[in-house]
Write a protein that holds these residues in place. Structure first.
Motif, PDB file in Angstrom:
ATOM      1  N   GLN A 217       7.174  -5.268  -2.926  1.00 58.04           N
ATOM      2  CA  GLN A 217       7.477  -5.442  -1.504  1.00 58.04           C
ATOM      3  C   GLN A 217       7.089  -6.833  -1.001  1.00 58.04           C
ATOM      4  N   LEU A 218       6.216  -7.509  -1.740  1.00 60.80           N
ATOM      5  CA  LEU A 218       5.818  -8.858  -1.343  1.00 60.80           C
ATOM      6  C   LEU A 218       6.893  -9.881  -1.693  1.00 60.80           C
TER       7      LEU A 218
ATOM      8  N   GLN B 112       0.237   0.280  -6.300  1.00 55.66           N
ATOM      9  CA  GLN B 112      -0.015  -1.148  -6.160  1.00 55.66           C
ATOM     10  C   GLN B 112       1.152  -1.978  -6.695  1.00 55.66           C
TER      11      GLN B 112
ATOM     12  N   GLN C 156       3.573  -2.298  -3.968  1.00 53.95           N
ATOM     13  CA  GLN C 156       3.071  -3.315  -3.042  1.00 53.95           C
ATOM     14  C   GLN C 156       3.523  -4.708  -3.490  1.00 53.95           C
ATOM     15  N   LEU C 157       3.379  -4.968  -4.786  1.00 53.74           N
ATOM     16  CA  LEU C 157       3.781  -6.262  -5.348  1.00 53.74           C
ATOM     17  C   LEU C 157       5.262  -6.512  -5.128  1.00 53.74           C
TER      18      LEU C 157
END
Lengths: 152, 151
Positions: free
Chosen positions: B32-33, B26, B29-30
């Protein structure tokens, strides 16, 4: 385009090349920030609300509001809400939206960190478009957009 | 230090955090944002996480000091912390919260005290490590490099 009719479905709006306007509801400030970025990265305009009451107010469905009037909320194309919130849960919010003439066509997505089949079924039966497990990933939001594009 | 060396250092440090279970997917994911429109996104989210967590940990400490312990309130606080830590990829904190919740459900006061200590410990560890990681990554960005990602 008549904002209160069902022609303001996601698909119709996307065909016009407009950015969908999403109302994201979550009592957790970190999750609000993340879902906002996820949606913005998917070319959505985002409004956030920290609880169900604020969300209803934004949609023009608050207790003190005249529900027959068009408000800024009538331009919302999707509502995405956390399930577990103090006071009004995401399920309660879903019910209120589906009970309203102005907003019942707007798809509602429920998010939860807990994978409880009875909870999921309850939401889907009440008219939720989709149930998503937290923490959300970019692929979840992409899938959501695809699903909404093919919605009739 | 050369860019190449800096990037290797950051990559290896990040990899170790994943390997030991401090961070999970996760967190990637952060990262990549984050983009040019919001270059401080990860730092902002992490900062919110620190603020929020410290408040919750204080609330939990106070809740457990009460003569009559409100397990519902404790569960609500731990649920919040479990959610935030899960959303930022702070895996060990999240797992400690899960254990804490179980103790709360059983109304096991001793267990709750132990769990609170454990959560605090894990939180302090991840805080230090994230601050270090972000500082190292910021140095790379400031020198014009790109942050190495763990797939």
């Amino acid at each position: 385009m008549d904002a209160t009719s069902s022609s303001s479905s996601w698909k119709g709006m996307m065909e016009q090349g407009n950015e969908p306007h999403v109302l994201a509801v979550d009592d957790n400030i970190i999750d609000r920030k993340i879902v906002e970025k996820l949606l913005k990265n998917s070319s959505c305009k985002v409004t956030t609300a920290e609880n169900g009451l604020r969300a209803l107010e934004y949609l023009g469905l608050g207790n003190d509001q005249d529900n027959s009037l068009e408000t800024s909320g009538s331009k919302v194309n999707l509502i995405i809400t956390d399930y577990c919130m103090p006071g009004m849960t995401g399920y309660d919010l879903l019910k209120k939206v589906k009970e309203s003439n102005a907003m019942k066509e707007v798809p509602v997505v429920i998010m939860s960190s807990e994978n409880i089949p009875t909870r999921i079924n309850k939401c889907l039966e009440e008219g939720a478009q989709m149930f998503m497990l937290k923490p959300l990933k970019q692929s979840d939001v992409k899938k959501l957009r695809c699903q909404l594009m093919t919605r009739s | 230090m050369e860019m190449c060396q800096m990037r290797v250092q950051v990559f290896e440090y990040k990899q170790s955090l994943f390997r030991e279970g401090t961070l999970d997917a996760q967190f990637t994911q952060l990262q990549q944002l984050q983009d040019e429109s919001n270059p401080d996104f990860v730092a902002e989210v992490v900062s919110l996480f620190f603020e929020d967590s410290e408040k919750i940990l204080n609330d939990l400490t106070r809740a457990l000091e009460q003569k009559c312990i409100d397990f519902k309130k404790i569960d609500a606080h731990v649920h919040q912390l479990k959610g935030s830590s899960s959303s930022v990829g702070a895996q060990k904190v999240k797992n400690a919260c899960i254990t804490f919740r179980n103790c709360g459900e059983e109304q096991n006061i001793e267990g709750c005290f132990t769990c609170l200590q454990l959560v605090k410990q894990e939180y302090l560890l991840v805080k230090t490590k994230l601050e270090t990681l972000l500082r190292m990554e910021q140095q790379i960005l400031a020198a014009g490099g790109a942050i190495p990602m763990i797939e």
